[in-house]
Motif scaffolding. Sequence first.
Motif, mmCIF file in Angstrom:
data_model
loop_
_atom_site.group_PDB
_atom_site.id
_atom_site.type_symbol
_atom_site.label_atom_id
_atom_site.label_comp_id
_atom_site.label_asym_id
_atom_site.label_seq_id
_atom_site.Cartn_x
_atom_site.Cartn_y
_atom_site.Cartn_z
ATOM 1 N N LYS A 56 39.092 -69.129 16.589
ATOM 2 C CA LYS A 56 38.798 -67.857 14.198
ATOM 3 C C LYS A 56 40.448 -67.492 14.231
ATOM 4 O O LYS A 56 41.003 -67.097 13.675
ATOM 5 C CB LYS A 56 38.191 -67.670 14.135
ATOM 6 C CG LYS A 56 36.566 -68.346 14.127
ATOM 7 C CD LYS A 56 35.666 -67.230 13.650
ATOM 8 C CE LYS A 56 34.135 -68.068 14.258
ATOM 9 N NZ LYS A 56 32.778 -67.223 13.673
ATOM 10 N N LEU A 57 41.730 -67.390 15.349
ATOM 11 C CA LEU A 57 42.996 -66.134 15.332
ATOM 12 C C LEU A 57 43.633 -67.635 15.182
ATOM 13 O O LEU A 57 44.139 -68.467 15.336
ATOM 14 C CB LEU A 57 43.017 -65.366 15.859
ATOM 15 C CG LEU A 57 42.241 -65.053 16.649
ATOM 16 C CD1 LEU A 57 42.755 -63.338 17.372
ATOM 17 C CD2 LEU A 57 41.956 -63.746 15.326
ATOM 18 N N SER A 58 44.669 -67.494 14.207
ATOM 19 C CA SER A 58 45.402 -67.988 13.989
ATOM 20 C C SER A 58 46.221 -68.420 15.609
ATOM 21 O O SER A 58 46.333 -67.356 16.380
ATOM 22 C CB SER A 58 46.410 -68.004 12.947
ATOM 23 O OG SER A 58 47.351 -66.084 13.111
ATOM 24 N N ASP A 59 47.424 -69.305 15.290
ATOM 25 C CA ASP A 59 48.140 -69.285 16.301
ATOM 26 C C ASP A 59 49.299 -68.049 16.573
ATOM 27 O O ASP A 59 49.894 -67.474 17.273
ATOM 28 C CB ASP A 59 49.299 -71.096 16.524
ATOM 29 C CG ASP A 59 47.953 -71.521 16.530
ATOM 30 O OD1 ASP A 59 47.553 -71.992 17.485
ATOM 31 O OD2 ASP A 59 48.544 -73.238 16.720
ATOM 32 N N LYS A 60 49.780 -67.940 15.289
ATOM 33 C CA LYS A 60 50.878 -67.070 14.579
ATOM 34 C C LYS A 60 50.368 -65.608 15.714
ATOM 35 O O LYS A 60 51.297 -64.369 16.647
ATOM 36 C CB LYS A 60 51.121 -66.317 13.800
ATOM 37 C CG LYS A 60 52.471 -65.405 13.535
ATOM 38 C CD LYS A 60 52.681 -65.521 11.449
ATOM 39 C CE LYS A 60 53.507 -63.877 11.276
ATOM 40 N NZ LYS A 60 53.752 -64.539 10.024
ATOM 41 N N GLU A 61 48.612 -64.926 15.670
ATOM 42 C CA GLU A 61 48.512 -63.861 15.759
ATOM 43 C C GLU A 61 48.031 -64.161 17.810
ATOM 44 O O GLU A 61 48.254 -62.920 17.911
ATOM 45 C CB GLU A 61 46.727 -64.226 14.868
ATOM 46 C CG GLU A 61 45.761 -62.720 15.299
ATOM 47 C CD GLU A 61 47.476 -61.452 15.205
ATOM 48 O OE1 GLU A 61 45.990 -60.152 15.631
ATOM 49 O OE2 GLU A 61 47.618 -61.088 14.858
ATOM 50 N N LEU A 62 47.559 -65.088 17.752
ATOM 51 C CA LEU A 62 47.460 -65.495 19.027
ATOM 52 C C LEU A 62 49.270 -64.991 19.867
ATOM 53 O O LEU A 62 49.323 -64.195 20.884
ATOM 54 C CB LEU A 62 47.300 -66.735 19.761
ATOM 55 C CG LEU A 62 45.718 -67.154 19.262
ATOM 56 C CD1 LEU A 62 45.685 -68.212 20.022
ATOM 57 C CD2 LEU A 62 44.223 -65.795 19.758
ATOM 58 N N ALA A 63 50.208 -65.289 19.288
ATOM 59 C CA ALA A 63 51.107 -65.072 19.763
ATOM 60 C C ALA A 63 51.693 -63.951 19.619
ATOM 61 O O ALA A 63 52.440 -63.006 21.199
ATOM 62 C CB ALA A 63 52.355 -66.130 19.075
ATOM 63 N N ARG A 64 51.291 -62.487 18.430
ATOM 64 C CA ARG A 64 51.549 -62.054 19.028
ATOM 65 C C ARG A 64 50.679 -60.817 19.642
ATOM 66 O O ARG A 64 51.439 -59.839 20.265
ATOM 67 C CB ARG A 64 51.431 -60.990 17.415
ATOM 68 C CG ARG A 64 51.553 -59.167 16.553
ATOM 69 C CD ARG A 64 50.347 -59.211 15.598
ATOM 70 N NE ARG A 64 48.869 -58.944 16.213
ATOM 71 C CZ ARG A 64 48.572 -58.033 16.592
ATOM 72 N NH1 ARG A 64 49.327 -56.880 17.642
ATOM 73 N NH2 ARG A 64 47.185 -58.184 16.724
ATOM 74 N N ILE A 65 49.446 -61.235 19.602
ATOM 75 C CA ILE A 65 48.333 -60.486 21.290
ATOM 76 C C ILE A 65 49.177 -60.423 22.093
ATOM 77 O O ILE A 65 49.305 -59.632 23.045
ATOM 78 C CB ILE A 65 47.304 -61.110 21.099
ATOM 79 C CG1 ILE A 65 46.710 -60.420 19.534
ATOM 80 C CG2 ILE A 65 46.228 -60.497 22.114
ATOM 81 C CD1 ILE A 65 45.258 -61.627 19.106
ATOM 82 N N ARG A 66 49.464 -62.306 22.901
ATOM 83 C CA ARG A 66 50.253 -62.280 23.910
ATOM 84 C C ARG A 66 51.371 -61.376 24.104
ATOM 85 O O ARG A 66 51.743 -60.977 25.195
ATOM 86 C CB ARG A 66 50.676 -63.492 24.333
ATOM 87 C CG ARG A 66 49.036 -64.641 24.843
ATOM 88 C CD ARG A 66 49.820 -65.855 24.888
ATOM 89 N NE ARG A 66 50.667 -66.209 23.935
ATOM 90 C CZ ARG A 66 49.716 -67.574 23.206
ATOM 91 N NH1 ARG A 66 48.932 -67.626 23.461
ATOM 92 N NH2 ARG A 66 50.926 -68.196 22.054
ATOM 93 N N ARG A 67 52.263 -61.219 22.896
ATOM 94 C CA ARG A 67 53.918 -60.553 23.228
ATOM 95 C C ARG A 67 53.314 -58.992 22.817
ATOM 96 O O ARG A 67 54.191 -58.638 24.044
ATOM 97 C CB ARG A 67 54.580 -60.362 21.892
ATOM 98 C CG ARG A 67 55.857 -60.387 21.753
ATOM 99 C CD ARG A 67 56.746 -60.575 20.591
ATOM 100 N NE ARG A 67 55.723 -60.187 19.498
ATOM 101 C CZ ARG A 67 55.409 -61.170 18.254
ATOM 102 N NH1 ARG A 67 55.461 -62.688 19.054
ATOM 103 N NH2 ARG A 67 54.926 -61.014 17.093
ATOM 104 N N GLU A 68 52.641 -58.581 22.561
ATOM 105 C CA GLU A 68 52.502 -56.992 22.093
ATOM 106 C C GLU A 68 51.606 -56.236 22.850
ATOM 107 O O GLU A 68 51.463 -55.254 23.333
ATOM 108 C CB GLU A 68 52.419 -56.297 20.694
ATOM 109 C CG GLU A 68 53.195 -57.021 18.905
ATOM 110 C CD GLU A 68 53.007 -57.031 18.244
ATOM 111 O OE1 GLU A 68 52.626 -55.888 17.939
ATOM 112 O OE2 GLU A 68 53.790 -56.880 17.668
#
Length: 222
Positions: A56-68
């Motif tokens: 249910k998370l956006s690709d942008k949010e997933l990328a942020r989690i992976r990065r941060e």
Amino acid sequence: GKFKVLKGINLNVQDGEFVGIMGKSGSGKTTLLKILGLIESVTDGALLYKKDEISKLSDKELARIRREELGFVFQEFYLMDSLDVFENIMLPFYISKTVDDSKKERARGIRTLEKKMPAELSGGERQRVAICRALINDPEIIFADEPTGNLDSKSGKIVIDALKDINEHMGKTIIMVTHDPQMASYCSRLILLKDGVILEDLEKNRNQESFYQEILGKMKEL
């Protein structure tokens, strides 16, 4: 917990755990690691991260989690040959364009090596650099895919000791794939996979040597 994989199996990873994943080639170790690391999608069931269902998370949010919030260490190190050690450790900051003096100071974790090029380093030194790079954004979880797989026993011991120290003294959750029962015995918990299914979920309720012997016995069932 950090993660739950539901439907068929239930895997709950708590803060501060050092979780090992073992199994024969093709058992699904790396696939499970990539799913937990938000690199591959879940095809069945659900993956929860901090109570949020990943689908249910956006690709942008997933990328942020992976990065941060997540850090990754691989068997092949994946250092840039054209960059020195300091620049390799700083790479996540260069990519996110968030370089400042405080971050440069944080990157100077291996001062004796920082001006060397990857080609000048031993395998163990390369992996230590890769671990520093994984830690540079102060992630909550470190994913390690066969981090000692390309190392001799002496270098492997240095790397696994470093990961254990990061887990115990920095409080980082570590999820590590390994084929080596000796390395697995450093974990606080071990997931044994067979044909894509969790065969056993072992807790280390004893000293390391006893846990190692238990792992050796369980490996016969894989």
